[in-house]
Design a protein around this motif. Structure first.
Motif, PDB file in Angstrom:
ATOM      1  N   TYR A  34     -10.431  38.001 -27.737  1.00 64.94           N
ATOM      2  CA  TYR A  34     -11.396  37.525 -26.756  1.00 64.94           C
ATOM      3  C   TYR A  34     -12.361  36.560 -27.412  1.00 64.94           C
ATOM      4  CZ  TYR A  34     -15.111  37.508 -23.297  1.00 64.94           C
ATOM      5  OH  TYR A  34     -16.040  37.114 -22.394  1.00 64.94           O
ATOM      6  N   PRO A  35     -12.700  35.485 -26.795  1.00 63.09           N
ATOM      7  CA  PRO A  35     -12.183  34.925 -25.551  1.00 63.09           C
ATOM      8  C   PRO A  35     -10.888  34.152 -25.794  1.00 63.09           C
ATOM      9  CG  PRO A  35     -13.912  33.515 -26.384  1.00 63.09           C
ATOM     10  CD  PRO A  35     -13.801  34.678 -27.331  1.00 63.09           C
ATOM     11  N   PRO A  36     -10.073  34.040 -24.757  1.00 66.00           N
ATOM     12  CA  PRO A  36      -8.848  33.250 -24.909  1.00 66.00           C
ATOM     13  C   PRO A  36      -9.190  31.774 -25.132  1.00 66.00           C
ATOM     14  CG  PRO A  36      -9.129  33.953 -22.629  1.00 66.00           C
ATOM     15  CD  PRO A  36     -10.217  34.602 -23.425  1.00 66.00           C
ATOM     16  N   PHE A  37      -8.301  31.065 -25.819  1.00 65.34           N
ATOM     17  CA  PHE A  37      -8.588  29.667 -26.148  1.00 65.34           C
ATOM     18  C   PHE A  37      -7.301  28.857 -26.236  1.00 65.34           C
ATOM     19  CE2 PHE A  37      -7.874  31.804 -30.117  1.00 65.34           C
ATOM     20  CZ  PHE A  37      -7.146  30.903 -30.872  1.00 65.34           C
ATOM     21  N   ASN A  38      -7.462  27.546 -26.155  1.00 68.05           N
ATOM     22  CA  ASN A  38      -6.375  26.574 -26.366  1.00 68.05           C
ATOM     23  C   ASN A  38      -6.798  25.640 -27.489  1.00 68.05           C
ATOM     24  OD1 ASN A  38      -5.019  27.579 -24.108  1.00 68.05           O
ATOM     25  ND2 ASN A  38      -5.846  26.018 -22.750  1.00 68.05           N
ATOM     26  N   ILE A  39      -5.830  25.181 -28.258  1.00 69.86           N
ATOM     27  CA  ILE A  39      -6.066  24.132 -29.240  1.00 69.86           C
ATOM     28  C   ILE A  39      -5.121  22.997 -28.881  1.00 69.86           C
ATOM     29  CG2 ILE A  39      -6.019  23.458 -31.659  1.00 69.86           C
ATOM     30  CD1 ILE A  39      -6.543  26.360 -32.396  1.00 69.86           C
ATOM     31  N   GLU A  40      -5.676  21.817 -28.729  1.00 69.31           N
ATOM     32  CA  GLU A  40      -4.919  20.665 -28.233  1.00 69.31           C
ATOM     33  C   GLU A  40      -5.069  19.496 -29.199  1.00 69.31           C
ATOM     34  OE1 GLU A  40      -5.355  17.854 -24.240  1.00 69.31           O
ATOM     35  OE2 GLU A  40      -6.674  19.563 -24.527  1.00 69.31           O
ATOM     36  N   LEU A  51     -12.335  27.117 -24.968  1.00 67.71           N
ATOM     37  CA  LEU A  51     -12.492  28.566 -24.881  1.00 67.71           C
ATOM     38  C   LEU A  51     -12.901  28.955 -23.468  1.00 67.71           C
ATOM     39  CD1 LEU A  51     -13.928  27.749 -27.923  1.00 67.71           C
ATOM     40  CD2 LEU A  51     -13.707  30.202 -28.023  1.00 67.71           C
ATOM     41  N   ALA A  52     -12.309  30.018 -22.939  1.00 69.47           N
ATOM     42  CA  ALA A  52     -12.664  30.520 -21.619  1.00 69.47           C
ATOM     43  C   ALA A  52     -13.835  31.488 -21.778  1.00 69.47           C
ATOM     44  CB  ALA A  52     -11.468  31.223 -20.981  1.00 69.47           C
ATOM     45  N   VAL A  53     -15.041  31.034 -21.428  1.00 71.97           N
ATOM     46  CA  VAL A  53     -16.260  31.827 -21.610  1.00 71.97           C
ATOM     47  C   VAL A  53     -16.986  32.013 -20.275  1.00 71.97           C
ATOM     48  CG1 VAL A  53     -16.580  31.261 -24.046  1.00 71.97           C
ATOM     49  CG2 VAL A  53     -17.515  29.748 -22.312  1.00 71.97           C
ATOM     50  N   ALA A  54     -16.242  32.423 -19.265  1.00 70.38           N
ATOM     51  CA  ALA A  54     -16.838  32.608 -17.940  1.00 70.38           C
ATOM     52  C   ALA A  54     -17.988  33.604 -18.004  1.00 70.38           C
ATOM     53  CB  ALA A  54     -15.780  33.109 -16.964  1.00 70.38           C
ATOM     54  N   GLN A  92     -17.940  40.184 -20.362  1.00 72.83           N
ATOM     55  CA  GLN A  92     -19.162  39.523 -20.804  1.00 72.83           C
ATOM     56  C   GLN A  92     -19.642  40.125 -22.114  1.00 72.83           C
ATOM     57  OE1 GLN A  92     -22.042  39.465 -17.650  1.00 72.83           O
ATOM     58  NE2 GLN A  92     -20.717  38.298 -16.308  1.00 72.83           N
ATOM     59  N   ARG A  93     -18.689  40.621 -22.881  1.00 70.36           N
ATOM     60  CA  ARG A  93     -19.067  41.208 -24.168  1.00 70.36           C
ATOM     61  C   ARG A  93     -19.303  40.110 -25.193  1.00 70.36           C
ATOM     62  NH1 ARG A  93     -13.308  42.489 -23.869  1.00 70.36           N
ATOM     63  NH2 ARG A  93     -12.210  41.391 -25.526  1.00 70.36           N
ATOM     64  N   ALA A  94     -20.009  40.456 -26.223  1.00 68.60           N
ATOM     65  CA  ALA A  94     -20.286  39.507 -27.297  1.00 68.60           C
ATOM     66  C   ALA A  94     -18.974  39.160 -28.010  1.00 68.60           C
ATOM     67  CB  ALA A  94     -21.275  40.117 -28.283  1.00 68.60           C
ATOM     68  N   PHE A  95     -18.923  37.949 -28.534  1.00 73.29           N
ATOM     69  CA  PHE A  95     -17.725  37.545 -29.263  1.00 73.29           C
ATOM     70  C   PHE A  95     -18.103  36.693 -30.458  1.00 73.29           C
ATOM     71  CE2 PHE A  95     -18.362  34.176 -26.150  1.00 73.29           C
ATOM     72  CZ  PHE A  95     -18.187  33.023 -26.898  1.00 73.29           C
ATOM     73  N   ASP A  96     -17.170  36.615 -31.372  1.00 72.27           N
ATOM     74  CA  ASP A  96     -17.330  35.829 -32.592  1.00 72.27           C
ATOM     75  C   ASP A  96     -15.941  35.273 -32.921  1.00 72.27           C
ATOM     76  OD1 ASP A  96     -18.013  34.727 -34.992  1.00 72.27           O
ATOM     77  OD2 ASP A  96     -18.650  36.597 -35.940  1.00 72.27           O
TER      78      ASP A  96
END
Length: 157
Positions: A34-40, A51-54, A92-96
């Motif tokens: 978490y959170p899901p992400f794309n690298i392009e 990053l999907a940070v809704a 909505q949890r904290a992420f790193d």
């Protein structure tokens, strides 16, 4: 569990320690997804991480760029709840989240829009590090240096 042994490569390849350490660390990490992400890849020297940070506001996200490391942290501010949730489906949890960057990659821009954090990266290789063509024949040809005639007669005496 996939475990690769890079020992034979470490013996014969000089200066690749950091690469082998990164590969070994990636195989061992039980990293949170978490959170899901794309690298392009957006060009020869341009990249984009999305990053999907809704649910996060710009002031709740911190982006730190260090040498060869990009850290994105999200900390949700304490909201005063006006009602009681019956179901919480939006995480909505904290992420790193950490991204290892190649040499000379820097953050160009970061934007938060529609719940997506977009970070643009560019690789800028300094002029001194770029390959240069070397002209052949730029040096004077070698020639034999002969000692003056006076020096040869002095040695004989």
């Amino acid at each position: 569990m996939n475990r690769f042994d890079f020992t034979p490569y470490r013996r014969s390849m000089v200066g690749f320690d950091r690469l082998f350490d990164l590969l070994e660390k990636q195989g061992q990490s039980g990293e949170d997804k978490y959170p899901p992400f794309n690298i392009e890849r957006r060009g020869d020297d341009a990249y984009r991480i999305t990053l999907a940070v809704a649910g996060f506001k710009p002031n709740e996200i911190e982006i730190t760029a260090q040498q060869n490391l990009l850290v994105v942290q999200g900390r949700k501010a304490a909201d005063e709840e006006s009602g009681q949730f019956l179901h919480v489906g939006i995480a909505q949890r904290a992420f790193d989240r950490r991204f290892e960057l190649a040499d000379y990659v820097r953050v160009d821009a970061a934007n938060l829009e529609d719940g997506l954090l977009v970070i643009d990266l560019v690789r800028e290789v300094p002029e001194a590090m770029k390959p240069k063509k070397i002209a052949i024949g730029g040096q004077k040809p070698l020639s034999i240096v002969e000692a003056p005639a006076d020096a040869a007669t002095d040695k004989a005496a």
